[in-house]
Design a protein around this motif. Structure first.
Motif, PDB file in Angstrom:
ATOM      1  N   GLY A 102      13.940  -0.700 -13.186  1.00 33.31           N
ATOM      2  CA  GLY A 102      12.531  -0.535 -13.496  1.00 33.31           C
ATOM      3  C   GLY A 102      12.221  -1.089 -14.870  1.00 33.31           C
ATOM      4  O   GLY A 102      13.042  -1.783 -15.486  1.00 33.31           O
ATOM      5  N   VAL A 103      11.042  -0.781 -15.325  1.00 34.59           N
ATOM      6  CA  VAL A 103      10.573  -1.247 -16.632  1.00 34.59           C
ATOM      7  C   VAL A 103      10.008  -0.054 -17.384  1.00 34.59           C
ATOM      8  O   VAL A 103       9.335   0.807 -16.799  1.00 34.59           O
ATOM      9  CB  VAL A 103       9.478  -2.329 -16.468  1.00 34.59           C
ATOM     10  N   GLY A 104      10.305  -0.007 -18.672  1.00 38.97           N
ATOM     11  CA  GLY A 104       9.787   1.076 -19.505  1.00 38.97           C
ATOM     12  C   GLY A 104       9.454   0.575 -20.893  1.00 38.97           C
ATOM     13  O   GLY A 104       9.562  -0.625 -21.175  1.00 38.97           O
ATOM     14  N   THR A 105       9.050   1.486 -21.737  1.00 40.71           N
ATOM     15  CA  THR A 105       8.678   1.084 -23.087  1.00 40.71           C
ATOM     16  C   THR A 105       9.403   1.920 -24.135  1.00 40.71           C
ATOM     17  O   THR A 105       9.620   3.115 -23.941  1.00 40.71           O
ATOM     18  CB  THR A 105       7.155   1.197 -23.300  1.00 40.71           C
ATOM     19  N   LEU A 106       9.741   1.252 -25.237  1.00 47.63           N
ATOM     20  CA  LEU A 106      10.351   1.920 -26.390  1.00 47.63           C
ATOM     21  C   LEU A 106       9.326   2.123 -27.502  1.00 47.63           C
ATOM     22  O   LEU A 106       9.687   2.513 -28.606  1.00 47.63           O
ATOM     23  CB  LEU A 106      11.533   1.098 -26.919  1.00 47.63           C
ATOM     24  N   GLU A 107       8.092   1.853 -27.210  1.00 51.18           N
ATOM     25  CA  GLU A 107       7.048   2.008 -28.229  1.00 51.18           C
ATOM     26  C   GLU A 107       6.856   3.493 -28.563  1.00 51.18           C
ATOM     27  O   GLU A 107       6.973   4.357 -27.671  1.00 51.18           O
ATOM     28  CB  GLU A 107       5.718   1.433 -27.735  1.00 51.18           C
ATOM     29  N   PRO A 108       6.541   3.801 -29.806  1.00 46.23           N
ATOM     30  CA  PRO A 108       6.260   5.199 -30.152  1.00 46.23           C
ATOM     31  C   PRO A 108       4.891   5.622 -29.642  1.00 46.23           C
ATOM     32  O   PRO A 108       4.053   4.783 -29.292  1.00 46.23           O
ATOM     33  CB  PRO A 108       6.288   5.172 -31.690  1.00 46.23           C
ATOM     34  N   GLY A 109       4.716   6.922 -29.580  1.00 48.74           N
ATOM     35  CA  GLY A 109       3.400   7.457 -29.237  1.00 48.74           C
ATOM     36  C   GLY A 109       3.068   7.425 -27.769  1.00 48.74           C
ATOM     37  O   GLY A 109       1.883   7.499 -27.398  1.00 48.74           O
ATOM     38  N   VAL A 110       4.071   7.281 -26.928  1.00 45.47           N
ATOM     39  CA  VAL A 110       3.839   7.266 -25.486  1.00 45.47           C
ATOM     40  C   VAL A 110       4.302   8.597 -24.910  1.00 45.47           C
ATOM     41  O   VAL A 110       5.400   9.069 -25.222  1.00 45.47           O
ATOM     42  CB  VAL A 110       4.610   6.107 -24.819  1.00 45.47           C
ATOM     43  N   ALA A 111       3.497   9.188 -24.081  1.00 39.82           N
ATOM     44  CA  ALA A 111       3.859  10.465 -23.467  1.00 39.82           C
ATOM     45  C   ALA A 111       5.104  10.292 -22.597  1.00 39.82           C
ATOM     46  O   ALA A 111       5.293   9.240 -21.974  1.00 39.82           O
ATOM     47  CB  ALA A 111       2.702  10.985 -22.623  1.00 39.82           C
ATOM     48  N   ALA A 112       5.917  11.328 -22.579  1.00 42.56           N
ATOM     49  CA  ALA A 112       7.201  11.240 -21.870  1.00 42.56           C
ATOM     50  C   ALA A 112       7.030  10.799 -20.421  1.00 42.56           C
ATOM     51  O   ALA A 112       7.811  10.005 -19.906  1.00 42.56           O
ATOM     52  CB  ALA A 112       7.903  12.595 -21.934  1.00 42.56           C
ATOM     53  N   GLY A 113       6.029  11.285 -19.775  1.00 43.72           N
ATOM     54  CA  GLY A 113       5.837  10.956 -18.366  1.00 43.72           C
ATOM     55  C   GLY A 113       5.289   9.572 -18.115  1.00 43.72           C
ATOM     56  O   GLY A 113       5.162   9.153 -16.965  1.00 43.72           O
ATOM     57  N   GLN A 114       4.985   8.849 -19.195  1.00 43.51           N
ATOM     58  CA  GLN A 114       4.380   7.530 -19.020  1.00 43.51           C
ATOM     59  C   GLN A 114       5.265   6.399 -19.536  1.00 43.51           C
ATOM     60  O   GLN A 114       4.808   5.265 -19.670  1.00 43.51           O
ATOM     61  CB  GLN A 114       3.021   7.504 -19.730  1.00 43.51           C
ATOM     62  N   ARG A 115       6.523   6.707 -19.837  1.00 43.12           N
ATOM     63  CA  ARG A 115       7.399   5.689 -20.413  1.00 43.12           C
ATOM     64  C   ARG A 115       7.891   4.674 -19.378  1.00 43.12           C
ATOM     65  O   ARG A 115       8.213   3.546 -19.717  1.00 43.12           O
ATOM     66  CB  ARG A 115       8.606   6.331 -21.112  1.00 43.12           C
ATOM     67  N   ILE A 116       7.991   5.107 -18.144  1.00 44.03           N
ATOM     68  CA  ILE A 116       8.417   4.187 -17.088  1.00 44.03           C
ATOM     69  C   ILE A 116       7.158   3.596 -16.465  1.00 44.03           C
ATOM     70  O   ILE A 116       6.313   4.319 -15.935  1.00 44.03           O
ATOM     71  CB  ILE A 116       9.235   4.915 -16.002  1.00 44.03           C
TER      72      ILE A 116
END
Lengths: 84, 225
Positions: free
Chosen positions: B184-198
């Motif tokens: 899959g694809v996710g983000t390492l950016e700060p400030g992202v809610a845990a449930g929205q990282r993927i």
């Protein structure tokens, strides 16, 4: 906490005189074998340490001279030490 | 019934165990070294060829058609004088990072466009970077806290010209392996809610290269005493 005292605290974790409130990054401070972040990518010595760290989780942002310098490494990697 | 000698041995082991895992304040003493690699980059001219029909074919593609940062750094140094191999200040490292991206694009057709099935089928991180390296996982994202994401972001802030190569090559949108083993694809950016990282899941079947700025970064986490 620096130097030998830091090494003592890092090596013998219950040693008297270790400041229990010292942030982890400072506890790792100082140079010399056993005193720092062993096996760090950017350092053959494994020595190092420095200041500043969140108390729970997250990176030790500035391990200091002599060891892994947290941040962007020569090999392009982002490296740091964190509390688990 | 345990012997006296056995009881002393057990006590000794317990004492050693306690000393090795507990600080003077009684807190658990656990640290780890985290390394997140520079992106691996495929030669897209090879990636755009018909996708291999066998696993061996995929492995050969990975072997011959994927660059590591170190490979690019050393190959590009000959023709890009901005690259400094040693010694390296922080400014030198940042310049190298940006210049390697330019060289990768112009001289090696290496762009962060990946075929998901190749990522799913071949251990690219282990085979290209060595033991201990693996694809970033959903578990990694779950164990990172805000400080981790902020540090990762801050480390790359100012590295890579945002008007040229930076966002394409060194963004923090990454390929990952999800809990169920799929890609899959996710983000390492700060400030992202845990449930929205993927942001994308179940991409394993894709045999076409996705022309999206998704970095294939590897991770190595090493427990420290």
């Amino acid at each position: 906490m620096r130097g030998l005292a830091a090494i003592a605290c890092a090596s013998f974790l219950t040693a008297a005189g270790c400041d229990s409130t010292t942030p982890l990054g400072q506890e790792m401070g100082g140079a010399g074998a056993g005193g720092g972040v062993a096996g760090a990518t950017a350092s053959p010595s494994g020595a190092g340490g420095g200041s500043g760290a969140p108390s729970a989780g997250g990176p030790v942002t500035d391990p200091g001279a002599g060891g892994l310098r947290a941040g962007l490494q020569a090999n392009g990697s982002i490296a740091y030490v964190r509390n688990k | 019934m345990r012997s006296v000698r056995g009881r002393w041995l057990a006590l000794g082991v317990a004492a050693i165990s306690l000393a090795g895992s507990t600080r003077s304040d009684g807190a658990t003493f656990q640290r780890e070294q985290v390394e997140i690699s520079a992106p691996l980059l495929p030669d897209v001219l090879m990636l755009y060829q018909p996708f291999p029909t066998t696993l061996d074919g995929e492995k050969a593609l990975a072997e011959n058609g994927v660059y590591t940062y170190d490979q690019l750094l050393n190959e590009c140094a000959a023709t890009y004088p901005a690259i400094t191999l040693t010694p390296l200040s922080s400014a030198d490292i940042a310049t190298n990072y940006d210049t390697v991206a330019e060289c990768a694009h112009d001289a090696h057709n290496a762009k962060p466009y990946w075929t998901p099935k190749l990522i799913a089928d071949v251990d690219l991180c282990g085979s290209k970077l060595g033991a201990g390296w693996r694809l970033i996982s959903e578990d990694d994202l779950a164990t990172f806290v805000d400080n981790d994401y902020q540090f990762i972001h801050d480390t790359l802030a100012g590295v890579g010209d945002p008007n040229t190569w930076g966002p394409l090559y060194f963004g923090l949108t990454v390929w990952l392996r999800a809990h169920d083993g799929t890609i899959g694809v996710g983000t390492l950016e700060p400030g992202v809610a845990a449930g929205q990282r993927i942001t994308m899941r179940n991409l394993d079947a894709g045999t076409e290269a996705l022309q999206l700025p998704i970095a294939l970064r590897c991770i190595r986490r090493t427990d420290l005493p």
